[in-house]
Design a protein around this motif. Structure first.
Motif, PDB file in Angstrom:
ATOM      1  N   PRO A 125     -30.099 -23.474 -47.614  1.00 27.76           N
ATOM      2  CA  PRO A 125     -29.338 -22.339 -47.710  1.00 27.76           C
ATOM      3  C   PRO A 125     -29.465 -22.033 -49.079  1.00 27.76           C
ATOM      4  O   PRO A 125     -28.257 -21.928 -49.793  1.00 27.76           O
ATOM      5  CB  PRO A 125     -28.128 -22.642 -47.100  1.00 27.76           C
ATOM      6  CG  PRO A 125     -28.004 -24.119 -47.249  1.00 27.76           C
ATOM      7  CD  PRO A 125     -29.304 -24.761 -47.052  1.00 27.76           C
ATOM      8  N   GLN A 144     -27.857 -18.892 -39.336  1.00 25.64           N
ATOM      9  CA  GLN A 144     -26.625 -18.568 -39.844  1.00 25.64           C
ATOM     10  C   GLN A 144     -26.209 -18.373 -41.155  1.00 25.64           C
ATOM     11  O   GLN A 144     -25.534 -17.671 -41.625  1.00 25.64           O
ATOM     12  CB  GLN A 144     -25.414 -19.423 -39.090  1.00 25.64           C
ATOM     13  CG  GLN A 144     -25.215 -19.126 -37.622  1.00 25.64           C
ATOM     14  CD  GLN A 144     -25.208 -17.665 -37.076  1.00 25.64           C
ATOM     15  OE1 GLN A 144     -24.451 -17.131 -37.549  1.00 25.64           O
ATOM     16  NE2 GLN A 144     -26.075 -17.297 -36.254  1.00 25.64           N
ATOM     17  N   THR A 145     -26.732 -19.357 -41.938  1.00 26.37           N
ATOM     18  CA  THR A 145     -26.477 -19.431 -43.530  1.00 26.37           C
ATOM     19  C   THR A 145     -27.263 -18.550 -44.071  1.00 26.37           C
ATOM     20  O   THR A 145     -27.093 -18.074 -45.276  1.00 26.37           O
ATOM     21  CB  THR A 145     -26.922 -20.805 -44.015  1.00 26.37           C
ATOM     22  OG1 THR A 145     -28.499 -20.951 -43.536  1.00 26.37           O
ATOM     23  CG2 THR A 145     -26.101 -21.876 -43.651  1.00 26.37           C
ATOM     24  N   ASP A 198     -27.548 -14.990 -45.286  1.00 21.46           N
ATOM     25  CA  ASP A 198     -26.590 -13.859 -45.181  1.00 21.46           C
ATOM     26  C   ASP A 198     -27.041 -12.379 -45.487  1.00 21.46           C
ATOM     27  O   ASP A 198     -27.323 -12.466 -46.789  1.00 21.46           O
ATOM     28  CB  ASP A 198     -25.197 -14.264 -45.883  1.00 21.46           C
ATOM     29  CG  ASP A 198     -24.106 -13.327 -46.121  1.00 21.46           C
ATOM     30  OD1 ASP A 198     -24.390 -12.253 -45.364  1.00 21.46           O
ATOM     31  OD2 ASP A 198     -23.482 -13.264 -46.840  1.00 21.46           O
ATOM     32  N   ALA A 254     -25.712  -9.720 -45.949  1.00 19.95           N
ATOM     33  CA  ALA A 254     -24.864  -8.999 -46.777  1.00 19.95           C
ATOM     34  C   ALA A 254     -25.029  -9.237 -48.316  1.00 19.95           C
ATOM     35  O   ALA A 254     -24.627  -8.827 -49.239  1.00 19.95           O
ATOM     36  CB  ALA A 254     -23.510  -9.048 -46.365  1.00 19.95           C
ATOM     37  N   ASP A 255     -25.899 -10.495 -48.530  1.00 23.23           N
ATOM     38  CA  ASP A 255     -25.716 -10.985 -49.791  1.00 23.23           C
ATOM     39  C   ASP A 255     -27.194 -10.585 -50.446  1.00 23.23           C
ATOM     40  O   ASP A 255     -28.159 -10.418 -50.200  1.00 23.23           O
ATOM     41  CB  ASP A 255     -25.859 -12.464 -49.824  1.00 23.23           C
ATOM     42  CG  ASP A 255     -26.285 -13.311 -51.238  1.00 23.23           C
ATOM     43  OD1 ASP A 255     -25.475 -12.972 -52.059  1.00 23.23           O
ATOM     44  OD2 ASP A 255     -27.426 -13.782 -51.245  1.00 23.23           O
ATOM     45  N   THR A 264     -30.127 -12.952 -50.788  1.00 22.85           N
ATOM     46  CA  THR A 264     -30.826 -13.071 -49.655  1.00 22.85           C
ATOM     47  C   THR A 264     -31.675 -11.989 -49.126  1.00 22.85           C
ATOM     48  O   THR A 264     -32.799 -12.323 -48.302  1.00 22.85           O
ATOM     49  CB  THR A 264     -29.758 -13.242 -48.506  1.00 22.85           C
ATOM     50  OG1 THR A 264     -28.920 -14.333 -49.021  1.00 22.85           O
ATOM     51  CG2 THR A 264     -30.069 -13.887 -47.138  1.00 22.85           C
ATOM     52  N   GLN A 319     -30.785  -8.130 -38.219  1.00 21.16           N
ATOM     53  CA  GLN A 319     -29.292  -7.748 -37.976  1.00 21.16           C
ATOM     54  C   GLN A 319     -29.013  -7.789 -36.522  1.00 21.16           C
ATOM     55  O   GLN A 319     -28.067  -8.245 -35.767  1.00 21.16           O
ATOM     56  CB  GLN A 319     -29.092  -6.449 -38.662  1.00 21.16           C
ATOM     57  CG  GLN A 319     -28.870  -6.650 -40.021  1.00 21.16           C
ATOM     58  CD  GLN A 319     -28.781  -5.165 -40.689  1.00 21.16           C
ATOM     59  OE1 GLN A 319     -29.297  -4.210 -40.480  1.00 21.16           O
ATOM     60  NE2 GLN A 319     -28.065  -5.363 -41.955  1.00 21.16           N
ATOM     61  N   LYS A 377     -29.462 -11.456 -34.647  1.00 21.02           N
ATOM     62  CA  LYS A 377     -28.407 -12.451 -34.993  1.00 21.02           C
ATOM     63  C   LYS A 377     -26.983 -12.176 -34.202  1.00 21.02           C
ATOM     64  O   LYS A 377     -26.589 -11.001 -34.393  1.00 21.02           O
ATOM     65  CB  LYS A 377     -28.136 -12.575 -36.464  1.00 21.02           C
ATOM     66  CG  LYS A 377     -29.349 -13.104 -37.229  1.00 21.02           C
ATOM     67  CD  LYS A 377     -29.096 -12.911 -38.670  1.00 21.02           C
ATOM     68  CE  LYS A 377     -28.466 -14.284 -39.199  1.00 21.02           C
ATOM     69  NZ  LYS A 377     -28.552 -14.389 -40.724  1.00 21.02           N
TER      70      LYS A 377
END
Length: 949
Positions: free
Chosen positions: A824, A871-872, A874, A876-877, A880, A945, A948
């Protein structure tokens, strides 16, 4: 008189009559005795027609104005008597004359006054007063005459000759001496008599007081009996507008600032208690417009007083006045926001001036608060000192904001403080001298310019800064015996280095300050350290002007270049970090000089040879040293020697400049001297770090001449290395790979697997579960490893990987897939997808390596889905999202290289295996086939999006 011609004076007369009247007037003007006929007509009230009376006064006016000196004494006496007789007659008239006749008569009286008061008629006013007494019609004429006299003497709209101006001054001086007190007394009597029963005369009298107050002794008016009466008028509706104007003129009068503040404050107290400070929108707007003008006058008067008091240094009185000003702000704002524009515009002057003093007050406060206090500990700065430094930064921001609003004010304020302080720096306390120089330093950021061009462009600013800089370097303040002043001097000199391009004659003075006990040889280590850095900046920025001083400077810094051995407890003037700047400065001086290549080579060799000689001796000592502390001290010293040599090369930008200066040879000698340290078994980490940095510099400065040294250096650096060693070694290999590409292909192929084995070995070492630093070191090493693979593939040398044998290639590829999916770490994931894209681009076509197409479908395509589904991962980052963007590029590249086969695989095999709905599969494949890569990148984000939970 020509009665027919006089008929033409009537405004209703026809054009012929009017023409005839005009011609008659011209005729009378040139006639010798026509004025006598007019005088007689006025004295005996021969005519009742107002226009004829006006005409007679006009003829007299012309005679007095232009031909008075031609008259005999008797004739002049006749004119005086005529006017007094006419005035006496006014008292008996049942009806007063029309206003236009009274005004014309007053003008004629005033003309006669100007002509005769100093010589023939010194009792002018007394004669008039004895005639009019307190008769209303007489008082009216008296007041009109006074206004006409004032208009003749002080009307600023009339342009006077210098002769007239001199005469008017003499008239006013004489009046002040002879009659003004009596006139003032008469005004008081008039006001007292008529204030309740004749508002017209009262207002006229107030107008006279307002007009005369500007040039008579103020104490005659600004006293209790007068002011109380005027303040009483402020409550009388028919009088208050004129009373307002009269008070405005009193307040406007120039006087001692403390007295002015007292006067204004006493007025305000009474006005406030009378309820006049409570503004109602419904109030009489005509009065409020006058009242607004009065408040404006009081505000501006107080501000003028404050300015004078500050200038005189009377801080206590200035503070009192400032409080008085601030007490009017609420009233000022009420008037400013009034819906009537006249009321609002009348107060704008006060608003503007108040803003100005507010800025001045803040500026003065900031300048005062920037000052160090006596308790500040410069030698051992603790928490209190750190808090003050932070506080100073906040004050600086406030000053910057003020500069945006009022740059001229800031410049003028700083200039005043700076010049006053620097004139007497020898007898001024250190904190005041420091803050004066600090303010000059702060101007550079407060008044920003592009590329530090403070000494061109805006002439006012450039001149002011140039003057202050000249004062700074010529005043001798650099010799002040306090570290804060010394440091501020050097900081400022360097900040305004462009000043020395404009006035280069000051460079030697400043160089000497840097080089002697004021700078690099100061008693304070803190000053020496900071000066070393500032000196290097000063020399670098002015390298074009340095040529005349190079040899002298190099000689003077010779002792500061010595490598301090770790024995004898010898305490060098400069720390090794400070010496880096001195070596860099020496390098810059030599390289940028106008010397020949031969001379530059000699100077550079002189600079570096002592380092090489010391290095050899110290390395031998290290090999034999038993004690670990001694080993560390020697290793540090060796590292410093390498660092100093490395730093001298910063003066070069590339191989070309090194060659032009004839310095390649001396740096190759350094390389041969330093490389044996890599095989030293002691203090490996310290020694390797120094040599590695030197190699980085030499790749830039010597280019391919470094290549013969790389294999052996790499071999030594890969022996017994830890995560940190590898992490620092990989950027060196990346630099070589990116710079030399195919030139180093054989070397890379040879050391590729040894490097990877060393990396894998460290990554596979077991670590304790909670060891954060070990986990971070592994993460950083993993990033470095992927960065290495990215450099190799990105430099067009995928054959380096391809030639490592099928098993090794497969192992490498699986580590990249693992990096993309399992860890991650979005930064590493992004790099892995870049590598995969590049490998697909190079090997993914029909003629790629055997089995790579299978690898694409079995591992790379799944990686592009498995990684974002974790899941790791992200979305929104920001990092990423960048990794996802590279993932999209990988999929696009696979489609580009494999075509319809790729779409078929996704539609029929892979996406159905992930249980993706058929319509979504269709949508996905359509997006992938879009020519615009951005469309697919945006789609992919939405796709994951939705996918998930």
């Amino acid at each position: 008189m020509d009665e027919q011609a006089l008929l033409g004076l009537n405004p209703n007369a026809d054009a012929d009559f009017r023409q005839r009247a005009l011609a008659y007037f011209e005729q009378l003007k040139v006639s010798q005795d026509a004025w006598q006929v007019c005088a007689e007509a006025l004295a005996q009230s021969i005519y009742s027609d107002d226009h004829i009376k006006f005409f007679c006064f006009q003829v007299l006016e012309h005679q007095i104005k232009f031909k008075y000196s031609e008259l005999t004494e008797v004739q002049q006496q006749l004119i005086r008597e005529t006017l007094i007789t006419w005035l006496q007659a006014q008292m008996l008239n049942p009806q007063p004359e029309k206003t236009f006749i009274r005004n014309k008569a007053a003008q004629v009286f005033a003309l006669l006054f100007v002509t005769e008061y100093l010589t023939k008629w010194p009792k002018f006013f007394f004669d008039i007063l004895s005639v009019v007494d307190l008769n209303p019609q007489g008082v009216d004429m008296y007041l009109r005459i006074l206004m006409a006299v004032d208009a003749e003497l002080v009307d600023r709209d009339v342009v006077h000759t210098s002769e007239e101006a001199r005469r008017n001054t003499l008239l006013k001086d004489t009046m002040r001496e002879q009659c003004i007190p009596s006139l003032v007394e008469s005004w008081y009597q008039i006001l007292q008599n008529y204030q309740y029963n004749n508002s017209e005369l009262t207002c006229q009298c107030l107008e006279v007081v307002g007009a005369y107050v500007s040039w008579i002794d103020l104490s005659l008016i600004a006293n209790e009996r007068f002011i109380n009466m005027l303040l009483g008028h402020m409550s009388v509706e028919v009088l208050r507008e004129e009373a307002c104007d009269c008070l405005f003129e009193i307040v406007n009068k120039g006087m001692d600032p403390i007295d002015k503040t007292k006067l204004v404050e006493s007025l305000c107290q009474v006005l406030q208690s009378a309820g006049l400070f409570s503004i109602d929108q419904e109030d009489d707007v005509d009065f409020l417009a006058r009242f607004s003008k009065l408040v404006n006058g009081m505000g501006q008067a107080l501000i003028a007083s404050w300015t004078k008091l500050v200038k005189n240094g009377d801080i206590k009185s200035a503070q009192d006045t400032l409080q008085a000003i601030e007490a009017k702000v609420a009233l000022m704002l009420q008037l400013l926001i009034h819906e009537d524009d006249d009321i609002s515009s009348n107060i704008i002057g006060f608003c503007y001036d108040y803003l100005h003093i507010l800025k001045q007050a803040i500026m003065l406060a900031v300048m005062k608060k920037l000052t160090y206090d006596e308790e500040y500990n410069f030698e051992n700065e603790g928490e209190d000192e750190a808090m003050f430094v932070e506080y100073r930064k906040q004050l600086k921001l406030l000053l910057d904001r003020l500069a945006q609003v009022s740059p001229e004010l800031l410049l003028a304020s700083v200039r005043r403080v700076f010049n006053t302080t620097l004139q007497n720096w020898q007898t001024t306390r250190f904190m005041e001298v420091e803050v004066a120089i600090r303010l000059l330093y702060m101007l550079a950021e407060a008044l920003p310019v592009s590329h530090g061009a403070h000494f061109s462009g805006d002439v006012t600013k450039a001149t002011a800064l140039q003057d202050m800089m000249r004062t700074l370097v010529t005043s001798g303040v650099s010799a002040y015996q306090h570290t804060s002043v010394t440091l501020e001097f050097f900081e400022t000199v360097v900040r305004y280095e462009k000043f020395f391009a404009v006035e280069p004659q000051h460079i030697p003075t400043v160089l000497m300050a840097f080089l002697d006990h004021r700078g690099l040889r100061h008693t304070s280590p803190k000053v020496r350290s900071r000066t070393a850095y500032l000196f290097s900046r000063f020399v670098k920025s002015l390298n074009k002007q340095m040529n005349p001083f190079i040899e002298d400077v190099l000689n003077r810094i010779q002792d500061l270049l010595e490598l301090s051995p770790p024995e004898n407890g010898y305490q060098a003037l400069l720390s090794s970090d400070d010496q880096l700047f001195i070596y860099e400065t020496a390098g810059v001086l030599i390289v940028n000089s106008e010397y020949s290549a031969e001379r530059k080579q000699v100077l550079m060799r002189n600079l570096l040879t002592p380092l090489m000689e010391k290095f050899k001796v110290l390395l031998e000592k290290l090999m034999m040293a038993q004690d670990e502390d001694r080993q560390m001290a020697l290793a540090d010293c060796l590292n410093h020697a390498v660092g100093f040599a490395s730093r001298t090369s910063k003066a070069f930008s590339n191989k070309q400049t090194v060659k032009q200066c004839g310095c390649s040879e001396v740096y190759l000698d350094c390389l041969q001297t330093f490389l044996p340290a890599l095989s030293c078994p002691l203090q490996k980490e310290v020694l390797r770090s120094g040599v590695r940095t030197f190699l980085h510099r030499m790749i830039i400065c010597l280019e391919e001449e470094v290549l013969p040294f790389i294999p052996s250096a790499s071999e030594h650096m890969l022996k017994d290395c830890e995560a940190k060693d590898l992490q620092e070694f990989i950027p060196l290999i990346n630099q070589i790979t990116a710079k030399f590409k195919t030139q180093v292909s054989p070397f890379l192929q040879q050391m590729f697997m040894p490097l990877l084995h060393a990396i894998f070995e460290v990554l596979l070492l077991p670590a304790e579960e909670n060891d954060q630093s070990a986990a971070l070191e592994k993460q950083m090493l993993r990033r470095s490893y992927f960065a290495f693979l990215q450099t190799v593939t990105g430099s067009g040398m995928s054959e380096v990987i391809a030639n490592q044998g099928a098993q090794n290639v497969e192992r490498v590829l699986f580590t990249v897939i693992q990096g993309a999916v399992d860890y991650p770490d979005p930064i590493a994931q992004k790099t892995c997808f870049i590598i995969l894209s590049k490998l697909v681009e190079l090997w993914g076509g029909k003629d790629g390596p055997v089995g790579f197409a299978d690898f694409v479908y079995k591992h790379i395509v799944p990686a592009c889905f498995l990684a974002p589904l974790k899941q790791t991962f992200d979305l929104a980052d920001a990092q990423t999202v960048l990794a996802l963007s590279e993932c999209a590029v990988t999929l696009k590249t696979i489609h580009l290289k494999r075509g319809p086969e790729c779409i078929q695989y996704l539609q029929q095999e892979y996406l159905p295996s992930l249980q993706v709905a058929p319509e979504i599969i269709q949508e996905f494949c359509q997006a992938l086939q879009q020519p615009d890569a951005k469309v697919f990148k945006n789609y992919l984000k939405v796709f994951f999006q939705r996918a998930k939970p």
